[in-house]
Design a protein around this motif. Structure first.
Motif, PDB file in Angstrom:
ATOM      1  N   UNK A  97     -62.613  14.569  10.618  1.00 39.31           N
ATOM      2  CA  UNK A  97     -63.206  13.246  10.855  1.00 39.31           C
ATOM      3  C   UNK A  97     -63.324  13.026  12.358  1.00 39.31           C
ATOM      4  N   UNK A  98     -64.529  12.727  12.816  1.00 37.98           N
ATOM      5  CA  UNK A  98     -64.758  12.473  14.244  1.00 37.98           C
ATOM      6  C   UNK A  98     -64.185  13.590  15.118  1.00 37.98           C
ATOM      7  N   UNK A  99     -64.364  14.843  14.679  1.00 35.01           N
ATOM      8  CA  UNK A  99     -63.901  15.972  15.484  1.00 35.01           C
ATOM      9  C   UNK A  99     -62.408  16.230  15.393  1.00 35.01           C
ATOM     10  N   UNK A 100     -61.716  15.461  14.547  1.00 36.58           N
ATOM     11  CA  UNK A 100     -60.274  15.646  14.397  1.00 36.58           C
ATOM     12  C   UNK A 100     -59.982  16.356  13.071  1.00 36.58           C
ATOM     13  N   UNK A 101     -59.060  17.319  13.126  1.00 34.58           N
ATOM     14  CA  UNK A 101     -58.709  18.084  11.925  1.00 34.58           C
ATOM     15  C   UNK A 101     -57.422  17.517  11.324  1.00 34.58           C
ATOM     16  N   UNK A 102     -57.466  17.269  10.017  1.00 31.37           N
ATOM     17  CA  UNK A 102     -56.287  16.774   9.296  1.00 31.37           C
ATOM     18  C   UNK A 102     -55.963  17.751   8.168  1.00 31.37           C
ATOM     19  N   UNK A 103     -54.681  17.925   7.903  1.00 31.44           N
ATOM     20  CA  UNK A 103     -54.241  18.797   6.812  1.00 31.44           C
ATOM     21  C   UNK A 103     -53.437  17.974   5.824  1.00 31.44           C
ATOM     22  N   UNK A 104     -53.686  18.247   4.545  1.00 30.22           N
ATOM     23  CA  UNK A 104     -52.944  17.517   3.504  1.00 30.22           C
ATOM     24  C   UNK A 104     -51.662  18.265   3.179  1.00 30.22           C
ATOM     25  N   UNK A 105     -50.562  17.566   3.342  1.00 24.75           N
ATOM     26  CA  UNK A 105     -49.242  18.171   3.109  1.00 24.75           C
ATOM     27  C   UNK A 105     -48.550  17.435   1.975  1.00 24.75           C
TER      28      UNK A 105
END
Ligand code: FES
Length: 105
Positions: A97-105
């Motif tokens: 999102x908006x160039x940011x990487x998120x990981x689901x933990x």
């Protein structure tokens, strides 16, 4: 009981150039994020054969080859595809999102 999961911010998209990888740690769990042809995938960075650093391995298509004894894992799913590893490594959902990487933990 419902398992609690959440997306955690881990890096900027630009931190993982095309066909490169990034090593991170979440809750003391080593994780490697691959950028394969512009798509991001995250798997556990501990080989299920003998704890080798699987993320350091050579990439062959969508598979990574453990540098210790040659086990292979599908980077898209964590699935063990070649002995001597028979158990999959964890695979983590990613969102950008908006160039940011998120990981689901
Ligand atoms: S530690 Fe990965 S194949 Fe043995």
């Amino acid at each position: 009981m419902e398992e609690k999961t959440e997306f955690l911010y881990v890096a900027q998209e630009q931190d993982i150039p095309l066909n490169e990888r990034l090593f991170i740690e979440i809750n003391e769990q080593p994780i490697v994020i691959f950028n394969l042809g512009g798509k991001l995938f995250a798997i556990g960075d501990v080989c299920t054969h003998d704890n080798g650093p699987v993320g350091d391995g050579q990439v062959d298509g969508y598979e990574v080859v453990c540098p210790r004894h040659g086990a292979r894992f599908d980077i898209r799913s964590g699935k063990a595809t070649k002995s001597p590893a028979f158990r999959d490594v964890p695979s983590y959902q990613i969102k950008v999102e908006d160039g940011k990487i998120f990981i689901k933990i």
